[in-house]
Design a protein around this motif. Sequence first.
Motif, PDB file in Angstrom:
ATOM      1  N   PHE A 149       0.835  -1.323   0.101  1.00  0.00           N
ATOM      2  CA  PHE A 149       0.081  -0.170   0.054  1.00  0.00           C
ATOM      3  C   PHE A 149       0.739   1.215   0.026  1.00  0.00           C
ATOM      4  O   PHE A 149       0.339   2.283   0.076  1.00  0.00           O
ATOM      5  CB  PHE A 149      -0.848  -0.020   1.221  1.00  0.00           C
ATOM      6  CG  PHE A 149      -0.610  -0.052   2.672  1.00  0.00           C
ATOM      7  CD1 PHE A 149       0.277   0.967   2.961  1.00  0.00           C
ATOM      8  CD2 PHE A 149      -0.587  -1.367   3.344  1.00  0.00           C
ATOM      9  CE1 PHE A 149       0.780   0.897   4.374  1.00  0.00           C
ATOM     10  CE2 PHE A 149       0.150  -1.392   4.584  1.00  0.00           C
ATOM     11  CZ  PHE A 149       0.841  -0.368   5.251  1.00  0.00           C
ATOM     12  N   ALA A 150       2.158   1.100  -0.014  1.00  0.00           N
ATOM     13  CA  ALA A 150       2.924   2.601   0.178  1.00  0.00           C
ATOM     14  C   ALA A 150       2.696   3.455  -0.897  1.00  0.00           C
ATOM     15  O   ALA A 150       3.038   4.636  -0.798  1.00  0.00           O
ATOM     16  CB  ALA A 150       4.432   2.052   0.209  1.00  0.00           C
ATOM     17  N   GLY A 151       2.089   2.816  -2.333  1.00  0.00           N
ATOM     18  CA  GLY A 151       2.339   3.787  -3.366  1.00  0.00           C
ATOM     19  C   GLY A 151       0.929   4.487  -3.338  1.00  0.00           C
ATOM     20  O   GLY A 151       0.781   5.478  -4.311  1.00  0.00           O
ATOM     21  N   THR A 152       0.033   3.990  -2.588  1.00  0.00           N
ATOM     22  CA  THR A 152      -1.451   4.668  -2.622  1.00  0.00           C
ATOM     23  C   THR A 152      -1.640   5.957  -1.830  1.00  0.00           C
ATOM     24  O   THR A 152      -2.589   6.429  -1.884  1.00  0.00           O
ATOM     25  CB  THR A 152      -2.360   3.572  -2.074  1.00  0.00           C
ATOM     26  OG1 THR A 152      -2.317   3.340  -0.591  1.00  0.00           O
ATOM     27  CG2 THR A 152      -2.142   2.212  -2.928  1.00  0.00           C
ATOM     28  N   GLY A 153      -0.740   6.030  -0.723  1.00  0.00           N
ATOM     29  CA  GLY A 153      -1.005   7.130   0.041  1.00  0.00           C
ATOM     30  C   GLY A 153      -2.114   6.875   1.311  1.00  0.00           C
ATOM     31  O   GLY A 153      -2.267   8.093   1.943  1.00  0.00           O
ATOM     32  N   ARG A 154      -2.693   5.795   1.192  1.00  0.00           N
ATOM     33  CA  ARG A 154      -3.620   5.534   2.196  1.00  0.00           C
ATOM     34  C   ARG A 154      -3.570   4.152   2.511  1.00  0.00           C
ATOM     35  O   ARG A 154      -3.356   3.274   1.788  1.00  0.00           O
ATOM     36  CB  ARG A 154      -4.951   6.045   1.626  1.00  0.00           C
ATOM     37  CG  ARG A 154      -5.358   7.126   1.217  1.00  0.00           C
ATOM     38  CD  ARG A 154      -6.772   7.430   0.631  1.00  0.00           C
ATOM     39  NE  ARG A 154      -7.823   7.330   1.792  1.00  0.00           N
ATOM     40  CZ  ARG A 154      -8.043   8.236   2.419  1.00  0.00           C
ATOM     41  NH1 ARG A 154      -7.637   9.818   2.135  1.00  0.00           N
ATOM     42  NH2 ARG A 154      -9.132   8.375   3.354  1.00  0.00           N
ATOM     43  N   GLY A 382       5.012  11.397   6.859  1.00  0.00           N
ATOM     44  CA  GLY A 382       3.871  12.230   6.979  1.00  0.00           C
ATOM     45  C   GLY A 382       2.692  11.480   7.376  1.00  0.00           C
ATOM     46  O   GLY A 382       1.477  11.757   7.338  1.00  0.00           O
ATOM     47  N   LEU A 383       2.991  10.320   8.165  1.00  0.00           N
ATOM     48  CA  LEU A 383       1.994   9.530   8.616  1.00  0.00           C
ATOM     49  C   LEU A 383       0.730  10.114   9.378  1.00  0.00           C
ATOM     50  O   LEU A 383       1.194  10.829  10.427  1.00  0.00           O
ATOM     51  CB  LEU A 383       2.462   8.134   9.191  1.00  0.00           C
ATOM     52  CG  LEU A 383       1.422   7.349   9.880  1.00  0.00           C
ATOM     53  CD1 LEU A 383       0.958   6.338   8.572  1.00  0.00           C
ATOM     54  CD2 LEU A 383       2.055   6.093  10.411  1.00  0.00           C
ATOM     55  N   ARG A 384      -0.325  10.123   9.157  1.00  0.00           N
ATOM     56  CA  ARG A 384      -1.317  10.763  10.224  1.00  0.00           C
ATOM     57  C   ARG A 384      -2.602  10.066   9.983  1.00  0.00           C
ATOM     58  O   ARG A 384      -3.167   9.332   8.944  1.00  0.00           O
ATOM     59  CB  ARG A 384      -1.573  12.622   9.811  1.00  0.00           C
ATOM     60  CG  ARG A 384      -1.855  12.295   8.160  1.00  0.00           C
ATOM     61  CD  ARG A 384      -1.693  13.805   7.549  1.00  0.00           C
ATOM     62  NE  ARG A 384      -2.284  13.856   6.115  1.00  0.00           N
ATOM     63  CZ  ARG A 384      -1.384  13.581   5.056  1.00  0.00           C
ATOM     64  NH1 ARG A 384      -0.153  13.098   5.430  1.00  0.00           N
ATOM     65  NH2 ARG A 384      -1.893  13.910   3.851  1.00  0.00           N
ATOM     66  N   GLU A 409      -3.249   8.395   6.480  1.00  0.00           N
ATOM     67  CA  GLU A 409      -2.863   8.941   5.030  1.00  0.00           C
ATOM     68  C   GLU A 409      -1.286   9.285   5.459  1.00  0.00           C
ATOM     69  O   GLU A 409      -0.890   9.407   6.534  1.00  0.00           O
ATOM     70  CB  GLU A 409      -3.511  10.283   4.716  1.00  0.00           C
ATOM     71  CG  GLU A 409      -4.867  10.031   4.624  1.00  0.00           C
ATOM     72  CD  GLU A 409      -5.935  11.387   4.372  1.00  0.00           C
ATOM     73  OE1 GLU A 409      -6.804  11.420   3.758  1.00  0.00           O
ATOM     74  OE2 GLU A 409      -5.201  12.672   4.977  1.00  0.00           O
ATOM     75  N   PHE A 410      -0.597   9.446   4.271  1.00  0.00           N
ATOM     76  CA  PHE A 410       0.740   9.453   4.376  1.00  0.00           C
ATOM     77  C   PHE A 410       1.289   9.914   2.827  1.00  0.00           C
ATOM     78  O   PHE A 410       0.427  10.000   2.042  1.00  0.00           O
ATOM     79  CB  PHE A 410       1.409   8.248   4.747  1.00  0.00           C
ATOM     80  CG  PHE A 410       1.262   7.195   4.110  1.00  0.00           C
ATOM     81  CD1 PHE A 410       1.723   6.618   2.842  1.00  0.00           C
ATOM     82  CD2 PHE A 410       0.121   6.289   4.508  1.00  0.00           C
ATOM     83  CE1 PHE A 410       1.389   5.598   2.323  1.00  0.00           C
ATOM     84  CE2 PHE A 410      -0.204   5.214   3.837  1.00  0.00           C
ATOM     85  CZ  PHE A 410       0.369   4.828   2.629  1.00  0.00           C
ATOM     86  N   THR A 411       2.460  10.595   2.842  1.00  0.00           N
ATOM     87  CA  THR A 411       3.016  10.646   1.391  1.00  0.00           C
ATOM     88  C   THR A 411       3.378   9.550   0.472  1.00  0.00           C
ATOM     89  O   THR A 411       4.421   8.494   1.196  1.00  0.00           O
ATOM     90  CB  THR A 411       4.349  11.389   1.554  1.00  0.00           C
ATOM     91  OG1 THR A 411       4.096  12.803   2.588  1.00  0.00           O
ATOM     92  CG2 THR A 411       4.929  12.128   0.322  1.00  0.00           C
ATOM     93  N   ALA A 412       2.772   9.271  -0.245  1.00  0.00           N
ATOM     94  CA  ALA A 412       2.893   8.069  -1.291  1.00  0.00           C
ATOM     95  C   ALA A 412       4.207   7.975  -1.624  1.00  0.00           C
ATOM     96  O   ALA A 412       5.012   8.955  -2.205  1.00  0.00           O
ATOM     97  CB  ALA A 412       1.707   8.100  -2.324  1.00  0.00           C
ATOM     98  N   ALA A 413       4.877   6.793  -1.712  1.00  0.00           N
ATOM     99  CA  ALA A 413       6.037   6.447  -2.097  1.00  0.00           C
ATOM    100  C   ALA A 413       6.278   6.673  -3.629  1.00  0.00           C
ATOM    101  O   ALA A 413       5.390   5.898  -4.253  1.00  0.00           O
ATOM    102  CB  ALA A 413       6.768   5.087  -1.689  1.00  0.00           C
TER     103      ALA A 413
END
Length: 413
Positions: A149-154, A382-384, A409-413
């Motif tokens: 899921f790292a590339g999705t931002g969620r 940016g994990l939140r 949510e976070f900054t997608a890789a």
Amino acid sequence: MNDQTTPGAAGGCPVAHGGAPRLYGPEAATDPQGLYSRLRKQYGVVAPVLLEGDIPAWLVLGYRENRRVLDNPLQFSRDSRIWRDWREGRVDESSPLIPMVGWRPDCVSQDGEPHQRLRAAVTDNLNAVAGRGIRRHATHYAHKQIDAFAGTGRADLVTDFAEYLPMLVLTRVFGLAEAEGRRLAESSNLVIKGGADAVAHNERIMGILGELTARKRAEPGSDFTTGLIEHHAGLDEDEIVNHLRLVLITAHTMTSNLLARALQLVLTDTSWLSGLVSGQLDISTVVEEVMWNRPPLAVLPGRFATADLELGGRPIKKGDLLVLGLAAGNSDPDIRPDADVSVQGNQSHLAFSAGPHECPGQNIGQAIIETAVDVLLHRLPGLRLAVPPEELTSTASTWEDRLDSLPVEFTAA
């Protein structure tokens, strides 16, 4: 209902049986802490309750009373063969209580010398596998879960991460195929949850572990299963399979629940998150806070009175079932008059039980959680939390209170 109601009365059923408080059902599922508080107010530190199938028991709510029960196996045995309701036929083999309370040839179901012999085999092999790369396995599977899921931002850190990670590590430790991990995680969760499917899922787990034991006898390896087979305690086939089951279900359900709650605390209280990121706190401090306030097992099954006695002012009869309110004991106002005060540095919580049956695998669970959180924070900048904290929900069973989801949510890789 008369507050002197005794589960041991009237052939093992409480007086006014239908009026006893239930430790299952809608109220227990949505507000377990509120239920414990109301029971404490009405009955004191020991309350009569009904378990699934309206089976009577005593719920121990007080911290000191929990410690008395846990520390005194001569008065409060773990051997359910003395359970009166079972002996007199009021509990059927198909009861969802049986996977949690019923007797098995494992160290949890016995006291004294048999317990010591079997527990030595478990602790020796847990210590051995802990030295063979638990953190390495946890790192590998944490990265593998995050890759999805790292590339999705969620993500949902319950269903996408905490729910399966501990079991994936355990499959490696046990010598199981990784593909078995998700099935075993789902079955373990349903055994703890109880309900109509608990027995069937318990049988599924036993079948997989029986096949594993046979395979490891033919092809031994450097794993927990082989270690049990070869241990000098000389475990027979039933003892080996039942100890595999015990460690698998307990380690997975407790660790996955504790991991989810630790992540919830970190993401709903920014002071915890900033402390971890800056290095001013370590994750063990977060886990300790969770173990006091949201222990992974809220209620521990079970102990059985070996004689007529009194506990917390209640007349306990020989053969009565007692279930241990770990969450209620941790929040006992007699020892924590202000539950909002942090308990950092205080490890006297009940989360891992106590006494001769205290959880022997807590260091492994701690290693998995510490590694998982560390990898997660480094991988997801940016994990939140993606929703307001008050929107997070939990669902409780008789034994645990599990977080439903943790959307982030976070900054997608």
